[in-house]
Design a protein around this motif. Structure first.
Motif, PDB file in Angstrom:
ATOM      1  N   MET A 156      74.058  60.335  59.413  1.00 29.70           N
ATOM      2  CA  MET A 156      75.332  59.865  58.942  1.00 29.70           C
ATOM      3  C   MET A 156      75.399  60.085  57.434  1.00 29.70           C
ATOM      4  O   MET A 156      74.437  59.845  56.719  1.00 29.70           O
ATOM      5  CB  MET A 156      75.499  58.395  59.306  1.00 29.70           C
ATOM      6  N   ARG A 213      83.368  58.595  54.849  1.00 31.36           N
ATOM      7  CA  ARG A 213      82.303  59.187  55.645  1.00 31.36           C
ATOM      8  C   ARG A 213      82.567  60.691  55.717  1.00 31.36           C
ATOM      9  O   ARG A 213      83.717  61.120  55.715  1.00 31.36           O
ATOM     10  CB  ARG A 213      82.276  58.561  57.025  1.00 31.36           C
ATOM     11  N   THR A 217      71.931  58.466  56.078  1.00 32.19           N
ATOM     12  CA  THR A 217      71.260  57.423  56.848  1.00 32.19           C
ATOM     13  C   THR A 217      71.101  57.791  58.314  1.00 32.19           C
ATOM     14  O   THR A 217      71.717  58.725  58.807  1.00 32.19           O
ATOM     15  CB  THR A 217      72.054  56.096  56.784  1.00 32.19           C
ATOM     16  N   ASP A 218      70.280  56.992  58.978  1.00 35.54           N
ATOM     17  CA  ASP A 218      70.171  57.075  60.429  1.00 35.54           C
ATOM     18  C   ASP A 218      71.206  56.138  61.041  1.00 35.54           C
ATOM     19  O   ASP A 218      71.985  55.511  60.329  1.00 35.54           O
ATOM     20  CB  ASP A 218      68.752  56.733  60.879  1.00 35.54           C
ATOM     21  N   ALA A 219      71.206  56.026  62.338  1.00 37.83           N
ATOM     22  CA  ALA A 219      72.202  55.199  63.020  1.00 37.83           C
ATOM     23  C   ALA A 219      72.024  53.711  62.737  1.00 37.83           C
ATOM     24  O   ALA A 219      72.964  52.940  62.886  1.00 37.83           O
ATOM     25  CB  ALA A 219      72.144  55.448  64.529  1.00 37.83           C
ATOM     26  N   ALA A 220      70.833  53.299  62.330  1.00 30.86           N
ATOM     27  CA  ALA A 220      70.579  51.883  62.083  1.00 30.86           C
ATOM     28  C   ALA A 220      71.113  51.425  60.724  1.00 30.86           C
ATOM     29  O   ALA A 220      71.182  50.229  60.464  1.00 30.86           O
ATOM     30  CB  ALA A 220      69.085  51.594  62.172  1.00 30.86           C
ATOM     31  N   ASP A 280      74.137  51.864  57.519  1.00 27.36           N
ATOM     32  CA  ASP A 280      75.515  52.263  57.230  1.00 27.36           C
ATOM     33  C   ASP A 280      75.512  53.230  56.043  1.00 27.36           C
ATOM     34  O   ASP A 280      75.137  52.849  54.929  1.00 27.36           O
ATOM     35  CB  ASP A 280      76.355  51.023  56.924  1.00 27.36           C
ATOM     36  N   GLN A 329      68.488  64.222  56.717  1.00 29.89           N
ATOM     37  CA  GLN A 329      69.050  63.772  57.995  1.00 29.89           C
ATOM     38  C   GLN A 329      68.031  63.877  59.113  1.00 29.89           C
ATOM     39  O   GLN A 329      67.920  62.983  59.948  1.00 29.89           O
ATOM     40  CB  GLN A 329      70.278  64.610  58.376  1.00 29.89           C
ATOM     41  N   THR A 342      65.589  61.140  59.173  1.00 29.23           N
ATOM     42  CA  THR A 342      66.124  59.816  59.547  1.00 29.23           C
ATOM     43  C   THR A 342      66.534  59.898  61.008  1.00 29.23           C
ATOM     44  O   THR A 342      67.681  60.219  61.313  1.00 29.23           O
ATOM     45  CB  THR A 342      67.338  59.434  58.666  1.00 29.23           C
ATOM     46  N   GLU A 364      67.869  59.492  64.674  1.00 28.58           N
ATOM     47  CA  GLU A 364      68.982  58.747  65.288  1.00 28.58           C
ATOM     48  C   GLU A 364      68.418  57.818  66.351  1.00 28.58           C
ATOM     49  O   GLU A 364      67.498  58.169  67.064  1.00 28.58           O
ATOM     50  CB  GLU A 364      69.972  59.722  65.933  1.00 28.58           C
ATOM     51  N   GLU A 365      68.992  56.644  66.449  1.00 27.36           N
ATOM     52  CA  GLU A 365      68.603  55.738  67.516  1.00 27.36           C
ATOM     53  C   GLU A 365      69.268  56.188  68.801  1.00 27.36           C
ATOM     54  O   GLU A 365      70.420  56.587  68.811  1.00 27.36           O
ATOM     55  CB  GLU A 365      69.034  54.307  67.194  1.00 27.36           C
TER      56      GLU A 365
END
Length: 191
Positions: free
Chosen positions: A1, A46, A73-76, A78, A184, A187, A189-190
């Motif tokens: 993200m 974004r 960031t990752d999904a965890a 913002d 990216q 980091t 993604e969940e």
């Protein structure tokens, strides 16, 4: 993200209107979301891809009156909040800070910011003619097409591009894209 937080640091007496118009114009760039206004001087959005993020940063650095925070960031986490945290309170024109969450090495954000610092130096030394030439090249034109549009020779456009640091800009832009993409990937993604 990915996200970008931009703070206007120029001297316009109509700053609220300038910031609003800038947000509207930037939101038309491919891969850039609608900008959220966070006050008179601050906007945040974004962004979909590293290329879109770099294009937006380059547009704001070219103006010379914005301080920028980037969030990767990752999904965890913002990305928008990371971009705001990266920028912080003290921001001068041309400043770019990046925050990568999580960042196992602790260096990714600094590396991204360093590339944009160097690119900012290239852009700051550019003449009006150099800005015209590089702007046309950035749209995908070749040198012959850009020369025809400006009514000058191919040799003249080549000289303008060389003086404007076009090759350095392209190399720096690609390095920034690569660093953001690597951040990216680092980091996860969940799922």
């Amino acid at each position: 993200m990915l996200a970008l937080h931009a703070r206007y640091r120029g001297r316009s007496t109509h700053r609220a209107e300038l910031v609003r118009r800038s947000a509207e114009a930037l939101a038309t760039l491919p891969g850039v979301g609608e900008f959220e206004r966070l006050g008179v001087e601050d906007i945040r959005a974004r962004v979909e891809t590293p290329e879109s993020l770099c294009d937006t940063v380059m547009a704001l650095l070219s103006d010379g009156e914005w301080a920028l925070g980037l969030g990767v960031t990752d999904a965890a986490h913002d990305a928008a909040e990371a971009a705001t945290a990266a920028l912080g309170r003290a921001a001068r024109p041309g400043l770019v800070r990046a925050r990568v969450l999580p960042d196992a090495t602790g260096t990714a954000g600094g590396d991204i910011a360093a590339v944009f610092l160097l690119l900012g130096q290239v852009l700051a030394k550019r003449s009006l003619e150099g800005r015209e030439a590089t702007s046309l090249m950035r749209t995908g034109m070749n040198q012959i097409e850009a020369a025809e549009r400006l009514g000058i020779t191919k040799q003249a456009i080549s000289q303008r591009l060389r003086a404007a640091g076009w090759q350095a800009e392209n190399a720096g832009w690609q390095l920034a894209v690569n660093l953001i993409r690597a951040a990216q990937k680092a980091t996860p993604e969940e799922g």
